[in-house]
Motif scaffolding. Structure first.
Motif, PDB file in Angstrom:
ATOM      1  N   GLU A  31       0.814  -1.203  -0.018  1.00  0.00           N
ATOM      2  CA  GLU A  31      -0.005  -0.051  -0.030  1.00  0.00           C
ATOM      3  C   GLU A  31       0.926   1.031   0.005  1.00  0.00           C
ATOM      4  O   GLU A  31       2.086   1.374   0.728  1.00  0.00           O
ATOM      5  CB  GLU A  31      -0.882   0.130   1.332  1.00  0.00           C
ATOM      6  N   VAL A  32       0.445   2.162  -0.632  1.00  0.00           N
ATOM      7  CA  VAL A  32       1.334   3.765  -0.527  1.00  0.00           C
ATOM      8  C   VAL A  32       0.094   4.685  -0.520  1.00  0.00           C
ATOM      9  O   VAL A  32      -1.118   4.675  -1.073  1.00  0.00           O
ATOM     10  CB  VAL A  32       1.968   3.670  -1.965  1.00  0.00           C
ATOM     11  N   GLY A  33       0.657   5.800   0.264  1.00  0.00           N
ATOM     12  CA  GLY A  33      -0.408   6.737   0.685  1.00  0.00           C
ATOM     13  C   GLY A  33       0.431   7.998   1.198  1.00  0.00           C
ATOM     14  O   GLY A  33       1.520   7.881   1.398  1.00  0.00           O
ATOM     15  N   VAL A  34      -0.585   8.942   1.555  1.00  0.00           N
ATOM     16  CA  VAL A  34       0.075  10.294   2.014  1.00  0.00           C
ATOM     17  C   VAL A  34      -0.807  10.774   3.059  1.00  0.00           C
ATOM     18  O   VAL A  34      -2.109  10.859   2.824  1.00  0.00           O
ATOM     19  CB  VAL A  34       0.294  11.324   1.014  1.00  0.00           C
ATOM     20  N   ALA A  35      -0.174  10.996   4.229  1.00  0.00           N
ATOM     21  CA  ALA A  35      -1.162  11.606   5.366  1.00  0.00           C
ATOM     22  C   ALA A  35      -0.782  12.928   5.128  1.00  0.00           C
ATOM     23  O   ALA A  35       0.171  13.726   5.129  1.00  0.00           O
ATOM     24  CB  ALA A  35      -0.516  11.030   6.736  1.00  0.00           C
ATOM     25  N   ARG A  36      -1.904  13.790   5.248  1.00  0.00           N
ATOM     26  CA  ARG A  36      -1.838  15.156   5.005  1.00  0.00           C
ATOM     27  C   ARG A  36      -2.471  15.962   6.262  1.00  0.00           C
ATOM     28  O   ARG A  36      -3.457  15.580   6.718  1.00  0.00           O
ATOM     29  CB  ARG A  36      -2.437  15.783   3.873  1.00  0.00           C
ATOM     30  N   THR A  37      -1.730  17.146   6.692  1.00  0.00           N
ATOM     31  CA  THR A  37      -2.519  17.996   7.650  1.00  0.00           C
ATOM     32  C   THR A  37      -2.643  19.416   7.268  1.00  0.00           C
ATOM     33  O   THR A  37      -1.369  19.725   6.565  1.00  0.00           O
ATOM     34  CB  THR A  37      -2.039  17.829   9.213  1.00  0.00           C
ATOM     35  N   PRO A  38      -3.432  20.166   7.511  1.00  0.00           N
ATOM     36  CA  PRO A  38      -3.787  21.597   7.190  1.00  0.00           C
ATOM     37  C   PRO A  38      -2.524  22.228   7.882  1.00  0.00           C
ATOM     38  O   PRO A  38      -2.011  22.452   9.135  1.00  0.00           O
ATOM     39  CB  PRO A  38      -4.764  22.075   7.590  1.00  0.00           C
ATOM     40  N   ALA A  39      -1.741  23.260   7.019  1.00  0.00           N
ATOM     41  CA  ALA A  39      -0.846  24.190   7.431  1.00  0.00           C
ATOM     42  C   ALA A  39      -1.271  25.125   8.591  1.00  0.00           C
ATOM     43  O   ALA A  39      -0.301  25.540   9.459  1.00  0.00           O
ATOM     44  CB  ALA A  39      -0.038  24.874   6.371  1.00  0.00           C
ATOM     45  N   ASP A  40      -2.484  25.497   8.530  1.00  0.00           N
ATOM     46  CA  ASP A  40      -3.087  26.398   9.539  1.00  0.00           C
ATOM     47  C   ASP A  40      -3.559  25.835  10.741  1.00  0.00           C
ATOM     48  O   ASP A  40      -3.994  26.533  11.675  1.00  0.00           O
ATOM     49  CB  ASP A  40      -4.364  27.287   8.922  1.00  0.00           C
ATOM     50  N   GLU A  41      -3.226  24.302  10.757  1.00  0.00           N
ATOM     51  CA  GLU A  41      -3.892  23.682  12.126  1.00  0.00           C
ATOM     52  C   GLU A  41      -2.765  23.765  13.260  1.00  0.00           C
ATOM     53  O   GLU A  41      -1.510  23.997  12.689  1.00  0.00           O
ATOM     54  CB  GLU A  41      -4.132  22.365  11.637  1.00  0.00           C
ATOM     55  N   ASP A  42      -2.910  23.729  14.505  1.00  0.00           N
ATOM     56  CA  ASP A  42      -1.838  23.611  15.525  1.00  0.00           C
ATOM     57  C   ASP A  42      -1.089  22.346  15.303  1.00  0.00           C
ATOM     58  O   ASP A  42      -1.516  21.375  14.907  1.00  0.00           O
ATOM     59  CB  ASP A  42      -2.595  23.879  16.879  1.00  0.00           C
ATOM     60  N   VAL A  43       0.050  22.572  15.708  1.00  0.00           N
ATOM     61  CA  VAL A  43       1.139  21.647  15.427  1.00  0.00           C
ATOM     62  C   VAL A  43       1.010  20.559  16.376  1.00  0.00           C
ATOM     63  O   VAL A  43       1.104  19.229  15.971  1.00  0.00           O
ATOM     64  CB  VAL A  43       2.644  22.001  15.771  1.00  0.00           C
ATOM     65  N   ALA A  44       0.286  20.536  17.384  1.00  0.00           N
ATOM     66  CA  ALA A  44      -0.261  19.532  18.211  1.00  0.00           C
ATOM     67  C   ALA A  44      -0.996  18.532  17.863  1.00  0.00           C
ATOM     68  O   ALA A  44      -1.044  17.295  17.696  1.00  0.00           O
ATOM     69  CB  ALA A  44      -0.479  19.669  19.614  1.00  0.00           C
ATOM     70  N   ILE A  45      -2.051  19.147  17.073  1.00  0.00           N
ATOM     71  CA  ILE A  45      -3.146  18.594  16.253  1.00  0.00           C
ATOM     72  C   ILE A  45      -2.789  17.860  15.073  1.00  0.00           C
ATOM     73  O   ILE A  45      -3.023  16.878  14.823  1.00  0.00           O
ATOM     74  CB  ILE A  45      -4.505  19.364  15.969  1.00  0.00           C
TER      75      ILE A  45
ATOM     76  N   GLN B  85      12.781  16.684  18.197  1.00  0.00           N
ATOM     77  CA  GLN B  85      12.328  15.071  18.260  1.00  0.00           C
ATOM     78  C   GLN B  85      11.612  14.655  19.664  1.00  0.00           C
ATOM     79  O   GLN B  85      10.339  14.228  19.638  1.00  0.00           O
ATOM     80  CB  GLN B  85      13.423  14.015  18.101  1.00  0.00           C
ATOM     81  N   VAL B  86      12.265  15.272  20.531  1.00  0.00           N
ATOM     82  CA  VAL B  86      11.869  14.856  21.873  1.00  0.00           C
ATOM     83  C   VAL B  86      10.430  15.585  22.141  1.00  0.00           C
ATOM     84  O   VAL B  86       9.495  15.289  22.883  1.00  0.00           O
ATOM     85  CB  VAL B  86      12.827  15.050  23.096  1.00  0.00           C
ATOM     86  N   GLY B  87      10.619  16.903  21.709  1.00  0.00           N
ATOM     87  CA  GLY B  87       9.289  17.747  21.988  1.00  0.00           C
ATOM     88  C   GLY B  87       8.061  17.166  21.303  1.00  0.00           C
ATOM     89  O   GLY B  87       7.134  17.304  21.770  1.00  0.00           O
ATOM     90  N   ALA B  88       8.491  16.804  19.984  1.00  0.00           N
ATOM     91  CA  ALA B  88       7.355  16.177  19.417  1.00  0.00           C
ATOM     92  C   ALA B  88       6.812  15.007  19.768  1.00  0.00           C
ATOM     93  O   ALA B  88       5.591  14.853  19.882  1.00  0.00           O
ATOM     94  CB  ALA B  88       7.708  15.726  17.709  1.00  0.00           C
ATOM     95  N   VAL B  89       7.609  14.120  20.394  1.00  0.00           N
ATOM     96  CA  VAL B  89       7.062  13.024  21.433  1.00  0.00           C
ATOM     97  C   VAL B  89       6.195  13.466  22.586  1.00  0.00           C
ATOM     98  O   VAL B  89       5.053  12.968  22.543  1.00  0.00           O
ATOM     99  CB  VAL B  89       8.380  11.974  21.770  1.00  0.00           C
TER     100      VAL B  89
END
Lengths: 182, 182
Positions: A31-45, B85-89
């Protein structure tokens, strides 16, 4: 040997699973694919959503190993940050499942699949399509890069494991190790 | 409000939990410590071990929020990598538990606890000891920095949440967000 390749990025994270061709058999796309997240979303999310996606790939495909792009010596801290963050997330998810994790630099991956560490994206995509006998080339480049990482580990992983085992036995008893070439 | 502060690093990751002083009460130390991993260990094992340690702090203390040092615009990619890296974790472990995650730059944290964004480590350690009424100053500096991050969020978090709520209501309905100031 089944390998999940991860080309880490916050905006696009390439994910590719390959079944390794042992004993002269051809490697095959799973399987191949790409996970995408929106650039304007918080980095934690963004990191959370990518981690959930990677976990679902690990659950679904049960790879024997995970290959992640190694980040280093790039010029711009800002561009490298998302790669480092998402790479760390992939590494931790795999390592906490007890899976071996291998890290490869972009040039190691390019050399493994094209013969040249300086190949461009088009060459990598072309060779991945040939090597995995794909009717249509994987898009975007992040997807092709994830497959290239997985293929790189299918071919280089066993050799690296032998080198590491030899080094460990020469050095005497040591704790088992995950990770790629240091 | 209970906050876990994380000063991320592969060699030393500072961890500090503070109970916030609402309504004029003083903030109080709950626990402070440092997760260490050996520099000659594989990065996958180091990240895994730190993630297990952070998880155990989250289990033990059940914080209401997690504050993590924000990495950016540092000169050297190599030194910044372990922090990223550790921050992301830490961010992912908190976000996957549904906890709000706030990111603060070192100068924001220093300003919050000393009044100056350019305070040195000795000043931060001194002020943390005063603010939390500690008999002995937290050592090493990473431990003090983790407490400073937690205190910074105890004081700034509620104000930031109000600003964000006001912005969201002005902009119309929006998805809830975690994370610190962008």
């Amino acid at each position: 040997m089944r390998v999940l390749g991860v080309d880490p990025g916050l905006t696009r994270c390439g994910l590719g699973v390959v079944d390794g061709g042992g004993a002269g058999r051809r490697a095959a796309l799973v399987e191949v694919g790409v996970a995408r997240t929106p650039a304007d979303e918080d980095v934690a999310i963004r990191l959370r959503d990518i981690s959930v996606e990677i976990d679902s790939w690990l659950d679904r495909h049960r790879p024997d190993a995970v290959a992640v792009e190694r980040v280093f010596s790039q010029a711009n801290v800002r561009t490298v940050m998302g790669t480092a963050q998402v790479g760390a997330v992939a590494i931790v998810l795999a390592a906490r499942r007890g899976l071996p994790v291998a890290l490869y630099t972009p040039s190691e991956v390019k050399a493994a699949v094209t013969g040249s560490g300086r190949a461009d994206k088009a060459q990598v995509t072309f060779m991945i399509s040939r090597l995995l006998d794909l009717a249509t080339p994987p898009r975007p480049a992040d997807a092709a890069d994830a497959l290239a990482l997985a293929l790189c580990h299918v071919w280089r992983g066993p050799a690296l494991a032998r080198v590491r085992a030899a080094a460990a036995s020469a050095a005497g008893p040591a704790a088992p190790r995950a990770g790629g070439p240091s």
